[in-house]
Each structure stands twice: as C-alpha cells, then as structure tokens.
Scaffold this active site. Sequence first.
Site, PDB file in Angstrom:
ATOM      1  N   CYS A 220      56.444  59.780  36.486  1.00 57.59           N
ATOM      2  CA  CYS A 220      56.328  59.643  37.936  1.00 57.59           C
ATOM      3  C   CYS A 220      55.301  60.949  38.242  1.00 57.59           C
ATOM      4  O   CYS A 220      55.031  61.826  37.551  1.00 57.59           O
ATOM      5  CB  CYS A 220      57.755  60.348  38.600  1.00 57.59           C
ATOM      6  SG  CYS A 220      58.484  61.545  38.482  1.00 57.59           S
ATOM      7  N   ALA A 241      50.974  60.173  31.567  1.00 50.59           N
ATOM      8  CA  ALA A 241      51.272  61.548  32.168  1.00 50.59           C
ATOM      9  C   ALA A 241      51.535  61.451  33.839  1.00 50.59           C
ATOM     10  O   ALA A 241      50.906  60.474  34.419  1.00 50.59           O
ATOM     11  CB  ALA A 241      50.768  62.871  31.821  1.00 50.59           C
ATOM     12  N   HIS A 242      52.005  62.310  34.407  1.00 54.46           N
ATOM     13  CA  HIS A 242      52.147  62.557  35.865  1.00 54.46           C
ATOM     14  C   HIS A 242      51.001  62.248  36.723  1.00 54.46           C
ATOM     15  O   HIS A 242      49.916  62.915  36.171  1.00 54.46           O
ATOM     16  CB  HIS A 242      53.002  63.769  36.385  1.00 54.46           C
ATOM     17  CG  HIS A 242      52.389  64.905  35.920  1.00 54.46           C
ATOM     18  ND1 HIS A 242      51.190  65.653  36.888  1.00 54.46           N
ATOM     19  CD2 HIS A 242      52.314  65.884  34.870  1.00 54.46           C
ATOM     20  CE1 HIS A 242      50.789  66.825  36.088  1.00 54.46           C
ATOM     21  NE2 HIS A 242      51.362  66.906  34.974  1.00 54.46           N
ATOM     22  N   ASN A 243      50.980  61.655  37.733  1.00 52.79           N
ATOM     23  CA  ASN A 243      49.871  61.473  38.844  1.00 52.79           C
ATOM     24  C   ASN A 243      48.474  60.886  38.188  1.00 52.79           C
ATOM     25  O   ASN A 243      47.525  60.961  38.707  1.00 52.79           O
ATOM     26  CB  ASN A 243      49.528  62.595  39.289  1.00 52.79           C
ATOM     27  CG  ASN A 243      50.604  63.388  40.197  1.00 52.79           C
ATOM     28  OD1 ASN A 243      51.460  64.271  40.008  1.00 52.79           O
ATOM     29  ND2 ASN A 243      50.751  62.669  41.457  1.00 52.79           N
ATOM     30  N   SER A 261      47.134  63.722  35.598  1.00 60.87           N
ATOM     31  CA  SER A 261      46.096  63.752  37.044  1.00 60.87           C
ATOM     32  C   SER A 261      44.497  62.960  36.549  1.00 60.87           C
ATOM     33  O   SER A 261      43.561  63.179  37.150  1.00 60.87           O
ATOM     34  CB  SER A 261      45.804  65.261  37.400  1.00 60.87           C
ATOM     35  OG  SER A 261      46.910  65.665  38.112  1.00 60.87           O
TER      36      SER A 261
END
Length: 346
Positions: A220, A241-243, A261
């Site tokens: 998330c 991974a996140h974002n 990211s």
Amino acid sequence: MDFKATDIAAFLDGEIVGNGNVRVSNVSKIEEGKPGTLAFLANNKYENYIYTTKASAVLVNKSFIPREEIEATLIKVDDAYEAFASLLDLYVQSKADSKKGIEQPSYISDKAKTGENIYVGAFAYVGKNAKVGDNVKIYPQAYIGDNVTIGDDCIIYAGVKIYDDCVIGNRCILHSGAVIGSDGFGFAPQKDGSYKKIHQIGNTVLEDDVEIGANTTIDCGTMGSTLIHKGVKLDNLVQVAHNVEIGEHTVSAAQTGISGSVKVGKNCMFGGQVGIAGHITVGNNVLVGAQSGVNSSAKDDQKLLGSPAIDIRKALRAYGLIKDLPEIRKDVIHLKKEMNSGKNNK
C-alpha cells in the site's frame, strides 16, 4: 467441456476435414494428444506430430496442407493459435461457472455488500463494509479486509489476502498467495541504532483487467495509493513497493522488484529478476532485459540490458568484450613480454 467437432468449428467459424461428430472433453499438446482431446498446430516445427497424435481433433490454419494421411479430425481456422486461446477461454469459463454459492464454514460480515451470482469458498473471510461485485469468485481461505471494493467478474484464488481499504477493478484475476495492500518497507533510523516503524496508511488500487501472479506482493502507499493501471499483468513472485504507479498494459516476468515511488509508463515489458531503484521514472514502451538493474530514469521507447542497465546495443557489445577478456589478457601479457624482451636486447 464436451463438444462435437462441428460445434467447435461453428464457434470458431472454421471448416471440418474428417469426422465432424467426434467429441472432445479436454485439451492437450499435439505431441501428447489423447483420444477425446483437442490439440492445435500453429508452429510448423511441430508438424510431424500431427501425423501420429492420438488427439481426436486438431486446430490448424486454413493454409495447412498435410503431407501424409491424418487420423485426427481437422478444424481449419484463420489462426490456430488465436482460435485455441479462444477455446481455452470457453473451457476455463465452463469450469468457473460450476462454482456457485456460499460454502460453509466461511464468514461474510453482515455489513458487507455482495453482488449477484457470487461464489465464496470454505474458510474465506469478507470483512466489514466490503463491496463485492457481480459474478465474483472468492476461493477458499481468501481474506477480503474491511472496506475493500471488488468489481464485477473477478477471480480471487485460494489464499489471496487483500488488506483493508484496497480497491480491485472489474475482471481482475489474483492468483494464490498474492498479497494486496501489505505495509510498505518504511522505517526511521533512531539514535540508538534501532528502527521506528513508519505506519503505512494508504491503500492499493488495481484498475480493470489486471492479473496478479501467485505470491506476488503489492504494498500500500505510505500515504495515498499504490496504483496498478488497467491491463497490467504481473507474473509470480513480483514485489511492488509503496506508492509505485504502473501504467496501462505493462507486463513483468517473475521475481522483478520495483522500489518505492517508482513511476512506470504504459506498455513496458520487464524480463525476469529485473530490479528498479526507487524514486525514478520509467517512460512508455520501455523494454528491460532479464536480470537488469535500472538505477536511473528511462525515456520512452528505450531498450535496456545489464546492471546497471544501459542501451541494449551497448550492453551486447560490452558482453561480447567480456567474453573475450581471457584471450585479450593473454595477448596483453604476450605483448608485454615482447616489449620487455625488446628493451633488454637494446
């Protein structure tokens, strides 16, 4: 699946050569064909098998002209490979249609909303305020967290875990062991050498027609969402991974890792074990070869290979030099000896 050859031909707008009444109930490779199965021949390398296969029927291109007698019934179509894929769709759908109703024991919160014609397998869990669309199939031991939204016609296979607040679009397929919305890898180093967890309060959003492989994990967002846009296909054992944001119709083979990211464009293709460093942008239509490490942003239409990844043409030239290094080393040593010998003779 149990069809006559004539029924299959009608479905595919094909032509029958042989016994149109023969029946098939399964599919097989042409080299491993068994009576009662349907095979296909799309690659001329496998033509020899069509003369010995035990399959009852074989899909072939209309341009195919046999060199010998064939025992199997032929179904001639414009594109045998595409036609076989269409039949597999029909076969899988017929199997899926047999899964209906709510098996027990399973748990569906009384505050969840479920659509029509759904299947929920034994020991599955559907949390509070979850929304499950029409024709969704949730296989045994799947976990659907609170406030999760699942669109129509999705398949959630056994053991899938979807964390709270995640959104799954229409016609998505999540294979066994996939984890959607787990915490991103966020920890703040402390003065005493320990790490303090940074709570991840975002979610994961999968748009329509996304397919996620077995044991793939999509974290998330720390805040906001990790976004997987429509048509993306991720193989088994992929880590997102996140974002991260992955553009439409991008595909990735197994064991690829995409760091936090990263922004990935549309129609990209990543080979197996590709690693992508955090906070970079990968443009549209980028191709990355297997085991490459991408540590800087890539422009549209680039083809990359190696670690660190560089233009594929330069990478192939470099690998050619690496292959020749032992011989180059011998030549250098030989030249040094000759040079030293020449100095000593002066």
